[in-house]
Write a protein that holds these residues in place. Sequence first.
Motif, mmCIF file in Angstrom:
data_model
loop_
_atom_site.group_PDB
_atom_site.id
_atom_site.type_symbol
_atom_site.label_atom_id
_atom_site.label_comp_id
_atom_site.label_asym_id
_atom_site.label_seq_id
_atom_site.Cartn_x
_atom_site.Cartn_y
_atom_site.Cartn_z
ATOM 1 N N ASP A 45 0.868 -1.177 0.000
ATOM 2 C CA ASP A 45 0.000 0.000 0.000
ATOM 3 C C ASP A 45 0.904 1.225 0.000
ATOM 4 O O ASP A 45 1.566 1.528 1.004
ATOM 5 N N THR A 46 0.955 1.940 -1.123
ATOM 6 C CA THR A 46 1.891 3.063 -1.244
ATOM 7 C C THR A 46 1.537 4.220 -0.325
ATOM 8 O O THR A 46 2.415 4.920 0.157
ATOM 9 N N GLY A 47 0.262 4.419 -0.029
ATOM 10 C CA GLY A 47 -0.154 5.507 0.855
ATOM 11 C C GLY A 47 0.181 5.249 2.313
ATOM 12 O O GLY A 47 0.372 6.176 3.097
ATOM 13 N N ARG A 48 0.270 3.980 2.699
ATOM 14 C CA ARG A 48 0.571 3.626 4.093
ATOM 15 C C ARG A 48 1.981 3.072 4.255
ATOM 16 O O ARG A 48 2.404 2.736 5.360
ATOM 17 N N ALA A 49 2.689 2.940 3.139
ATOM 18 C CA ALA A 49 4.068 2.435 3.131
ATOM 19 C C ALA A 49 4.193 1.138 3.931
ATOM 20 O O ALA A 49 5.053 0.989 4.794
ATOM 21 N N ASP A 50 3.297 0.184 3.622
ATOM 22 C CA ASP A 50 3.285 -1.073 4.361
ATOM 23 C C ASP A 50 2.599 -2.145 3.522
ATOM 24 O O ASP A 50 1.758 -1.838 2.687
ATOM 25 N N ARG A 51 2.964 -3.397 3.771
ATOM 26 C CA ARG A 51 2.302 -4.512 3.097
ATOM 27 C C ARG A 51 0.950 -4.730 3.767
ATOM 28 O O ARG A 51 0.839 -4.754 4.982
ATOM 29 N N ARG A 52 -0.088 -4.867 2.964
ATOM 30 C CA ARG A 52 -1.448 -5.041 3.466
ATOM 31 C C ARG A 52 -2.143 -6.129 2.659
ATOM 32 O O ARG A 52 -1.698 -6.496 1.579
ATOM 33 N N ASN A 53 -3.268 -6.605 3.196
ATOM 34 C CA ASN A 53 -4.125 -7.466 2.384
ATOM 35 C C ASN A 53 -5.505 -6.846 2.348
ATOM 36 O O ASN A 53 -5.917 -6.171 3.286
ATOM 37 N N PHE A 54 -6.189 -7.057 1.234
ATOM 38 C CA PHE A 54 -7.488 -6.440 0.976
ATOM 39 C C PHE A 54 -8.457 -7.511 0.520
ATOM 40 O O PHE A 54 -8.144 -8.300 -0.370
ATOM 41 N N ARG A 55 -9.659 -7.526 1.131
ATOM 42 C CA ARG A 55 -10.691 -8.434 0.652
ATOM 43 C C ARG A 55 -11.122 -7.974 -0.730
ATOM 44 O O ARG A 55 -11.506 -6.823 -0.921
ATOM 45 N N VAL A 56 -11.063 -8.861 -1.688
ATOM 46 C CA VAL A 56 -11.362 -8.513 -3.079
ATOM 47 C C VAL A 56 -12.809 -8.045 -3.228
ATOM 48 O O VAL A 56 -13.086 -7.126 -3.995
ATOM 49 N N ASP A 57 -13.733 -8.633 -2.473
ATOM 50 C CA ASP A 57 -15.139 -8.239 -2.609
ATOM 51 C C ASP A 57 -15.417 -6.848 -2.036
ATOM 52 O O ASP A 57 -16.512 -6.319 -2.213
ATOM 53 N N ARG A 58 -14.445 -6.227 -1.386
ATOM 54 C CA ARG A 58 -14.600 -4.863 -0.872
ATOM 55 C C ARG A 58 -13.870 -3.828 -1.722
ATOM 56 O O ARG A 58 -13.770 -2.679 -1.343
ATOM 57 N N MET A 59 -13.351 -4.256 -2.856
ATOM 58 C CA MET A 59 -12.594 -3.371 -3.745
ATOM 59 C C MET A 59 -13.455 -2.933 -4.923
ATOM 60 O O MET A 59 -14.212 -3.727 -5.461
ATOM 61 N N SER A 60 -13.327 -1.655 -5.306
ATOM 62 C CA SER A 60 -13.941 -1.132 -6.543
ATOM 63 C C SER A 60 -12.821 -0.491 -7.342
ATOM 64 O O SER A 60 -12.256 0.527 -6.932
ATOM 65 N N LEU A 61 -12.495 -1.119 -8.468
ATOM 66 C CA LEU A 61 -11.365 -0.640 -9.269
ATOM 67 C C LEU A 61 -11.599 0.768 -9.790
ATOM 68 O O LEU A 61 -12.724 1.154 -10.104
ATOM 69 N N ARG A 62 -10.509 1.533 -9.900
ATOM 70 C CA ARG A 62 -10.551 2.906 -10.409
ATOM 71 C C ARG A 62 -9.593 3.012 -11.600
ATOM 72 O O ARG A 62 -8.408 3.214 -11.412
ATOM 73 N N PRO A 63 -10.114 2.863 -12.804
ATOM 74 C CA PRO A 63 -9.231 3.017 -13.965
ATOM 75 C C PRO A 63 -8.843 4.477 -14.127
ATOM 76 O O PRO A 63 -9.550 5.335 -13.618
ATOM 77 N N PRO A 64 -7.782 4.825 -14.778
ATOM 78 C CA PRO A 64 -6.805 3.895 -15.348
ATOM 79 C C PRO A 64 -5.867 3.371 -14.260
ATOM 80 O O PRO A 64 -5.822 3.900 -13.165
ATOM 81 N N ALA A 65 -5.125 2.340 -14.661
ATOM 82 C CA ALA A 65 -4.145 1.776 -13.727
ATOM 83 C C ALA A 65 -3.088 2.825 -13.412
ATOM 84 O O ALA A 65 -2.916 3.795 -14.151
ATOM 85 N N GLY A 66 -2.391 2.626 -12.337
ATOM 86 C CA GLY A 66 -1.376 3.579 -11.898
ATOM 87 C C GLY A 66 -0.085 3.448 -12.679
ATOM 88 O O GLY A 66 -0.010 2.674 -13.630
ATOM 89 N N PRO A 67 0.951 4.167 -12.254
ATOM 90 C CA PRO A 67 2.248 4.100 -12.940
ATOM 91 C C PRO A 67 2.896 2.725 -12.752
ATOM 92 O O PRO A 67 2.497 1.951 -11.898
ATOM 93 N N ARG A 68 3.911 2.471 -13.548
ATOM 94 C CA ARG A 68 4.625 1.204 -13.450
ATOM 95 C C ARG A 68 5.480 1.179 -12.184
ATOM 96 O O ARG A 68 5.876 2.212 -11.676
ATOM 97 N N PHE A 69 5.738 -0.058 -11.676
ATOM 98 C CA PHE A 69 6.595 -0.223 -10.505
ATOM 99 C C PHE A 69 7.413 -1.493 -10.647
ATOM 100 O O PHE A 69 7.078 -2.381 -11.429
ATOM 101 N N THR A 70 8.511 -1.551 -9.902
ATOM 102 C CA THR A 70 9.328 -2.754 -9.847
ATOM 103 C C THR A 70 8.865 -3.558 -8.640
ATOM 104 O O THR A 70 8.780 -3.014 -7.543
ATOM 105 N N PRO A 71 8.514 -4.831 -8.816
ATOM 106 C CA PRO A 71 8.000 -5.632 -7.690
ATOM 107 C C PRO A 71 8.979 -5.676 -6.519
ATOM 108 O O PRO A 71 10.184 -5.709 -6.700
#
Length: 176
Positions: A45-71
């Motif tokens: 999570d880039t806003g919280r600077a931490d690894r998080r998990n998210f329930r998929v059924d609570r997510m609403s995608l916001r296109p367009p996708a963000g910038p590229r990143f290195t895993p």
Amino acid sequence: MLETSARLLRLRFDYRAHDGSESRRETEPHRLVHTGVRWYLVAWDTGRADRRNFRVDRMSLRPPAGPRFTPRQPPEQDVRDFVSWEVALGRYRYQARFTVQAPAHVVAEHIAPTSGLVEPLDEHSCTLRAGSNSLNGLAVYVSLLGHDFTVHEPPELVEHVRLMAGRLRAATPTPD
């Protein structure tokens, strides 16, 4: 080892938390994990600077996708264990640790990965870690397993179980 030339797109979405609050998130996705009940996204999570998990059924995608990143490197622990810990314990007020006098495989048959974590101690006993916002809930939960157990933490739960045991003893008349 991750290949440094790999570049992926950040994922942006609106997220509804367990308490109903909503937020906008921008993440660097790592992996989807199924707990046997639900799907979770494990991501940085880039806003919280931490690894998080998210329930998929609570997510609403916001296109367009963000910038590229290195895993990033994955967490040291197994990703499934990370999600199980977060779901079973991480979000609760009380995080309990018990020793249960039964083999881990026997206890694990009654514990969903989203309800608790079972770790063997030896062939006759195991550690159970579970979370709840209720001390009563934790005490009853482990009692219903039908095995002897010891409460180790948190201290509030140890005292709560002592009080409950006294109430239960007092509620049962002794034979004459």
